[in-house]
Design a protein around this motif. Structure first.
Motif, PDB file in Angstrom:
ATOM      1  N   SER A  55      41.086  34.058  38.920  1.00 59.46           N
ATOM      2  CA  SER A  55      42.074  34.661  38.018  1.00 59.46           C
ATOM      3  C   SER A  55      41.568  34.749  36.585  1.00 59.46           C
ATOM      4  CB  SER A  55      43.409  33.910  38.103  1.00 59.46           C
ATOM      5  OG  SER A  55      43.588  33.034  37.021  1.00 59.46           O
ATOM      6  N   GLU A  56      40.548  33.975  36.233  1.00 57.19           N
ATOM      7  CA  GLU A  56      40.025  34.035  34.862  1.00 57.19           C
ATOM      8  C   GLU A  56      39.366  35.360  34.530  1.00 57.19           C
ATOM      9  OE1 GLU A  56      38.625  29.439  34.671  1.00 57.19           O
ATOM     10  OE2 GLU A  56      37.968  30.722  33.042  1.00 57.19           O
ATOM     11  N   ARG A  57      38.931  36.068  35.574  1.00 52.30           N
ATOM     12  CA  ARG A  57      38.350  37.388  35.330  1.00 52.30           C
ATOM     13  C   ARG A  57      39.385  38.359  34.783  1.00 52.30           C
ATOM     14  NH1 ARG A  57      33.532  37.497  38.290  1.00 52.30           N
ATOM     15  NH2 ARG A  57      33.580  35.732  39.706  1.00 52.30           N
ATOM     16  N   PHE A  58      40.640  38.080  35.121  1.00 52.51           N
ATOM     17  CA  PHE A  58      41.742  38.977  34.744  1.00 52.51           C
ATOM     18  C   PHE A  58      42.677  38.230  33.797  1.00 52.51           C
ATOM     19  CE2 PHE A  58      40.077  40.319  38.765  1.00 52.51           C
ATOM     20  CZ  PHE A  58      40.064  41.699  38.682  1.00 52.51           C
ATOM     21  N   MET A 350      39.555  43.158  30.970  1.00 44.70           N
ATOM     22  CA  MET A 350      38.932  42.206  31.873  1.00 44.70           C
ATOM     23  C   MET A 350      37.845  41.418  31.149  1.00 44.70           C
ATOM     24  SD  MET A 350      37.628  43.674  35.416  1.00 44.70           S
ATOM     25  CE  MET A 350      36.720  42.628  36.502  1.00 44.70           C
ATOM     26  N   ARG A 351      37.607  40.205  31.584  1.00 37.37           N
ATOM     27  CA  ARG A 351      36.497  39.435  31.025  1.00 37.37           C
ATOM     28  C   ARG A 351      35.179  39.983  31.550  1.00 37.37           C
ATOM     29  NH1 ARG A 351      36.317  33.173  31.625  1.00 37.37           N
ATOM     30  NH2 ARG A 351      34.253  33.595  30.782  1.00 37.37           N
ATOM     31  N   HIS A 352      34.105  39.616  30.902  1.00 35.39           N
ATOM     32  CA  HIS A 352      32.792  40.014  31.403  1.00 35.39           C
ATOM     33  C   HIS A 352      31.876  38.796  31.457  1.00 35.39           C
ATOM     34  CE1 HIS A 352      31.104  39.826  27.313  1.00 35.39           C
ATOM     35  NE2 HIS A 352      32.259  40.315  26.937  1.00 35.39           N
ATOM     36  N   ALA A 483      28.560  32.389  23.542  1.00 40.26           N
ATOM     37  CA  ALA A 483      28.516  33.371  24.641  1.00 40.26           C
ATOM     38  C   ALA A 483      29.792  33.290  25.481  1.00 40.26           C
ATOM     39  CB  ALA A 483      27.290  33.126  25.522  1.00 40.26           C
ATOM     40  N   PHE A 484      30.260  32.079  25.686  1.00 38.21           N
ATOM     41  CA  PHE A 484      31.506  31.933  26.451  1.00 38.21           C
ATOM     42  C   PHE A 484      32.678  32.588  25.721  1.00 38.21           C
ATOM     43  CE2 PHE A 484      35.454  29.412  26.803  1.00 38.21           C
ATOM     44  CZ  PHE A 484      35.846  29.846  28.065  1.00 38.21           C
ATOM     45  N   VAL A 485      32.826  32.262  24.437  1.00 41.03           N
ATOM     46  CA  VAL A 485      33.967  32.819  23.683  1.00 41.03           C
ATOM     47  C   VAL A 485      33.880  34.350  23.668  1.00 41.03           C
ATOM     48  CG1 VAL A 485      35.095  32.928  21.426  1.00 41.03           C
ATOM     49  CG2 VAL A 485      34.268  30.738  22.298  1.00 41.03           C
ATOM     50  N   GLU A 486      32.657  34.859  23.519  1.00 43.49           N
ATOM     51  CA  GLU A 486      32.512  36.320  23.495  1.00 43.49           C
ATOM     52  C   GLU A 486      32.737  36.955  24.863  1.00 43.49           C
ATOM     53  OE1 GLU A 486      28.698  36.874  21.702  1.00 43.49           O
ATOM     54  OE2 GLU A 486      29.539  36.841  19.662  1.00 43.49           O
ATOM     55  N   SER A 487      32.757  36.159  25.892  1.00 45.84           N
ATOM     56  CA  SER A 487      32.983  36.708  27.237  1.00 45.84           C
ATOM     57  C   SER A 487      34.468  36.827  27.550  1.00 45.84           C
ATOM     58  CB  SER A 487      32.301  35.824  28.291  1.00 45.84           C
ATOM     59  OG  SER A 487      33.089  34.664  28.553  1.00 45.84           O
ATOM     60  N   LEU A 488      35.300  36.309  26.636  1.00 46.07           N
ATOM     61  CA  LEU A 488      36.739  36.268  26.935  1.00 46.07           C
ATOM     62  C   LEU A 488      37.399  37.638  26.776  1.00 46.07           C
ATOM     63  CD1 LEU A 488      37.641  32.906  25.195  1.00 46.07           C
ATOM     64  CD2 LEU A 488      37.292  33.337  27.607  1.00 46.07           C
TER      65      LEU A 488
ATOM     66  N   THR B 415      31.524  48.615  38.473  1.00 44.92           N
ATOM     67  CA  THR B 415      31.897  47.521  37.589  1.00 44.92           C
ATOM     68  C   THR B 415      31.695  47.928  36.149  1.00 44.92           C
ATOM     69  OG1 THR B 415      29.730  46.634  37.892  1.00 44.92           O
ATOM     70  CG2 THR B 415      31.508  45.628  39.168  1.00 44.92           C
ATOM     71  N   ILE B 416      32.228  47.080  35.335  1.00 48.41           N
ATOM     72  CA  ILE B 416      32.305  47.411  33.934  1.00 48.41           C
ATOM     73  C   ILE B 416      31.063  46.893  33.237  1.00 48.41           C
ATOM     74  CG2 ILE B 416      33.617  46.725  31.899  1.00 48.41           C
ATOM     75  CD1 ILE B 416      35.277  46.751  35.205  1.00 48.41           C
ATOM     76  N   PRO B 417      30.493  47.684  32.366  1.00 47.81           N
ATOM     77  CA  PRO B 417      29.308  47.193  31.650  1.00 47.81           C
ATOM     78  C   PRO B 417      29.705  46.120  30.646  1.00 47.81           C
ATOM     79  CG  PRO B 417      30.049  49.240  30.694  1.00 47.81           C
ATOM     80  CD  PRO B 417      30.953  48.969  31.854  1.00 47.81           C
TER      81      PRO B 417
END
Lengths: 488, 420
Positions: A55-58, A350-352, A483-488, B415-417
């Motif tokens: 669920s963290e991806r969304f 969405m997260r990346h 990197a983690f914070v920027e992935s949010l 998927t999303i870049p």
């Protein structure tokens, strides 16, 4: 989803975890073990870190934007929007973007601007529904940062008392025949610092002042609080977090002794005519998206609505009297509702890089060094009149509570229950996409921080321990956290 | 969560249909062809799907090959469409020069005709937006300068109720390409000073009549106040338009170190993601949502896309035609030349022929519904018969076409870049 075993373990709340191979995404428990062990080493209360879940991806649950990214990443409606609500969304979007003009005009639906204002349209500051920044180049003017001002006192309801002449915010624009209030300026001095490993950094320390003041002197000992226009995503979801959950999180007297208090700001609710829980704005001064929107229409664009039917001028500013109005109110009920609905329906992207190893390491560190104490990762939303927002598993990384961040960030301008040093924990979702959407990396309430690391380094007060933990990390650990914070 | 579950269900459902459909689907040689040959080209020229691809359809290698070919064809279609947009903008520039040289009803009418003609190819290029490509990349994409709307008329010129408003009537503002480019979108998205709709406003004027477009008098360019500045303004924004289109043609022409080359060097999935993102957003959000749904909801002329010329109905047709061109890999140039080659339709067909056909039919239906709109659009959103036609098009674009495109997006697990 969290596996049953882990869920049971989480419920137990101790550090006994199942064993298994390490360092794979699927092996959530192992990560949690590493994390909670380190947490204990830091001398904190041992609290388990929730392992990464699907669920963290969304971050917005089933409202999450999983289609459109790049510069338009913040512009999408809730992915699960009903037809009816999506229709309101599109119309609201039109009013959010289009310029309001001086009354009277043939454009009757969109007149009544000013006479004093900060912007002609919402999107001037929330460009592409994103986040504003202070001027980035010499000579640029302030657009997406407004300046709250006042005397430092509070009225009987707790609201900050305004400057007797200029009101509670500086409006740097006016209709063509009138004088704008003044021009905000900033100057930065560089402050040097060093991480524990010897790497050097520099922070920008701002000093603000106003020029070309058109209506006489400002109050003596004026308090000035610059505020960046925040991104518009996920506001409806934050509004749908139940009051009970917020009360549960609050710990104003730090009874658990973790050094983190967390205070609800009880603010004035104009519609209910009583105090209510504040959620929005940099000091949680607004109880609802509706009131925030009405406040912005009035304060930022000089437009009256049913909620705030007055004008943004003070009595000392005589120019306002006798000017034509764009209707009573200038923003009619239907338009207002559309803009409010629009503002509540912007989807979180969405997260990346969720599975990236560095990001996963940073995630663990985020919990270990204490960031998650205030930037609470996960909530489940409660009731909402927009059914799309109900019961969503969301990952905003905020507790919506006030925390003392120290004198360096303070504005010395108390507001309701917030002291001058207290700010609401801002949500972190979408933070890594601001650069794509708005072309800058400026963070914090006045945009002084250039990127995540500087923002962390500005934390004082209750955030000081987490900041020092960050300073003591190795270079690669710091990069992982960012990197983690920027992935949010 | 529920979306994920939904997605996997979709993918499963569609892949059940595919087994064994597709041999020989690939293979049209892509590229610009000078022949007027029919759609589809010669079948079977390479990349044929042999056995061993498994029940899911083509093996990923074959699928990649097919996508690469379709992307090549896409680039050719984009290049040809921008080429025509530029050619017709140059024709517009010629007519505007003639009008300014000798303002008269005849020369004004000729300039208006040229503007309407220039919109036809340009609207088709809107299918190439929304993935931060050359047209709208956040750094220097010219979309805002070219085609932004709605226009705040009073920001440019006089309007009813304010004879002195606008840059034209403010002699302190120099009218140069540089100055207007800088003023455009200053203070938010909607202070539009340039682009097609600025030219449209300068040719037609405000649309104040119920049954016709705006009626700007020729005297605005001869005896009226600031007529010279108005002429200057029209010329400068037309030059800017041409200049921006030239940039787009450069970015997409073949054999250069440019965006086209970078685009074609991307992975098959990324190429397909960009192409589909453009189609999804244009179908559901831009045309179906912001342009149609908003106007339908507010019934306000201010929400009409080309309100001065009453040409909005053609905007809708152009947008859908552009989507169709991209999906089918086709384009008919202004000189009659037809392009065809491997298409994304074939790419989808190789994986799910039913979905591919349904989408093709749906786009055709949308096109017919767009063509059924009756001008002027500002009346179409008010009359009950007109509202039914508008609603049918919204329904088709937003609730049929866009979801089908999303199904394709998910079928290919695009998927999303990640941000850089």
């Amino acid at each position: 989803m969290i596996s049953e075993t882990v869920a049971r373990w989480l419920q137990r709340g101790d550090a006994a975890v199942p064993s298994g191979p390490t360092r794979t995404v699927s092996n959530m428990a192992a990560l949690a073990l590493a994390a909670s062990a380190a947490f204990s080493c830091a001398g904190e209360t041992a609290a388990p870190i929730e392992p990464p879940s699907e669920s963290e991806r969304f971050p917005g649950g089933s409202t999450t934007n999983d289609l459109l990214f790049g510069s338009k990443a913040f512009t999408m409606p809730l992915a699960n929007a009903t037809r009816e609500h999506e229709t309101l969304f599109f119309s609201g979007n039109s009013f959010f973007n289009s310029a309001w003009v001086e009354a009277p005009s043939s454009t009757t639906a969109r007149d009544g601007l000013g006479p004093l204002f900060n912007a002609r349209n919402c999107s001037a500051c929330h460009f592409e529904d994103g986040r504003g920044s202070p001027p980035l180049e010499e000579g640029e003017s302030f657009v997406a940062v407004l300046f709250r001002i006042g005397t430092g006192e509070r009225d009987e309801n707790g609201a900050p008392t305004p400057d007797p002449v200029y009101g509670d915010q500086i409006q740097p624009f006016a209709l063509s025949e009138l004088s704008a209030e003044g021009v905000p300026r900033v100057e930065y001095t560089t402050r040097k610092g060093e991480y524990a490993d010897g790497e050097k950094y520099e922070l920008l320390s701002p000093r603000y002042w106003f020029e070309e003041l058109a209506y006489g002197d400002l109050a003596e000992d004026l308090r000035v609080s610059p505020r960046v226009a925040p991104a518009m995503i996920g506001l409806g979801l934050l509004e749908a977090i139940s009051e009970a959950d917020l009360k549960q999180l609050a710990d104003p007297d730090d009874t658990d002794g973790d050094g983190i208090s967390g205070k609800i700001n009880r603010v004035w609710d104009e519609a209910a005519q009583k105090r209510a829980i504040g959620r929005f704005g940099w000091k949680a001064e607004q109880p609802s998206v509706r009131q925030q929107t009405a406040g912005a229409f009035l304060g930022d664009m000089g437009l009256s609505s049913a909620l705030f039917s007055t004008t943004s001028c003070t009595e000392a500013e005589e120019i306002c009297s006798g000017l034509p109005s764009g209707g009573e109110p200038e923003v009619d009920e239907e338009t207002f509702e559309r803009v409010v609905t629009y503002s509540r329906m912007l989807a979180v992207p969405m997260r990346h890089d969720v599975d990236d190893e560095e990001v996963l390491r940073g995630r663990t560190l985020f919990h270990e060094i204490g960031c998650a104490a205030c930037h609470v990762p996960h909530h489940t939303t409660g009731k909402s009149d927009l059914e799309e927002l109900e019961g969503q598993e969301i990952w905003p990384y905020t507790d919506l509570l006030l925390h003392d961040l120290g004198k360096e960030l303070g504005d010395d301008r108390p507001s309701f229950d917030a002291t001058g040093n207290e700010w609401r924990t801002p949500p972190l979702w979408g933070i890594g996409r601001i650069e794509d959407v708005n072309g800058h990396d400026r963070l914090l309430h006045d945009g002084r921080a250039r990127g995540v690391a500087e923002a962390v380094l500005w934390h004082g007060g209750e955030g000081e321990r987490a900041r020092e933990n960050f300073r003591n990390l190795s270079r690669s650990e710091r990069h992982a956290l960012v990197a983690f914070v920027e992935s949010l | 969560m529920s979306r994920l579950v939904e997605k996997s269900r979709n993918i499963f459902a569609t892949s059940c249909l595919v087994a064994g459909v597709l041999a020989g689907a690939s293979g049209c040689k892509s590229g610009e062809s000078d022949s007027t040959g029919g759609e589809g080209g010669a079948p079977g020229a390479g990349g044929a799907v042999e056995g061993g691809a498994g029940p899911g359809g083509a093996s990923s290698g074959d699928e990649d090959e097919l996508i690469n070919e379709a992307a090549e064809q896409y680039a050719s279609v984009v290049s040809a469409t921008y080429g025509d947009a530029l050619a017709s903008a140059l024709a517009l520039k010629t007519e505007i020069a003639a009008f300014l040289d000798e303002p008269s009803e005849e020369t004004l009418t000729a300039a208006k005709k040229a503007w309407l003609a220039s919109r036809e190819p340009y609207l088709k290029t809107e299918a190439f937006r929304f993935y931060d490509g050359p047209i709208d990349n956040p750094e220097d994409g010219p979309e805002g300068q070219l085609n932004a709307w709605p226009l705040d008329e009073a920001y440019i010129d006089y309007v009813v109720g304010d004879v002195d408003s606008g840059i034209i009537n403010d002699p302190s503002v120099a009218i140069t390409a540089l100055a207007l480019g800088a003023l455009n979108e200053q203070g938010g998205e909607k202070n539009i000073a340039t682009g097609y709709h600025a030219i449209e406003f300068l040719l037609w004027g405000q649309d104040l009549s119920e049954d016709g477009p705006g009626e700007r008098p020729v005297t605005d360019y001869t005896t009226a106040d600031n007529s010279e500045r108005r002429g200057q303004y029209l010329q400068v924004v037309t030059d800017l338009l041409v200049q921006d289109l030239e940039g787009l043609v450069q970015a997409w022409s073949s054999g250069k170190t440019n965006y086209r080359a970078e685009f074609l060097a991307e992975s098959p999935a990324e190429k397909m993601r960009r192409v589909l993102t453009g189609l999804i957003v244009l179908s559901g959000f831009e045309t179906g949502g912001e342009r149609l749904q908003t106007a339908y909801d507010t019934q306000d002329q201010e929400d009409e896309h080309s309100c001065f010329s009453d040409n909005t109905h053609r905007d809708m047709v152009g947008d859908v035609l552009g989507i169709q061109d991209v999906y089918l890999g086709t384009y008919q140039k202004l000189d009659g030349t037809k392009l065809s080659g491997t298409s994304f339709f074939e790419v989808v067909k190789a994986k799910d022929s039913a979905l591919a056909a349904e989408l093709k039919d749906r786009i055709q239906t949308s096109l017919e519904l767009a063509e059924a709109l009756k001008p002027p659009f500002d009346q179409e959103i008010k009359s009950s018969a007109g509202r039914k036609r508008v609603e049918a098009l919204i329904e088709s674009l937003r609730f049929e076409q866009e979801p089908l495109l999303e199904d394709v997006f998910r079928l290919f697990e695009l998927t999303i870049p990640n941000p850089e």
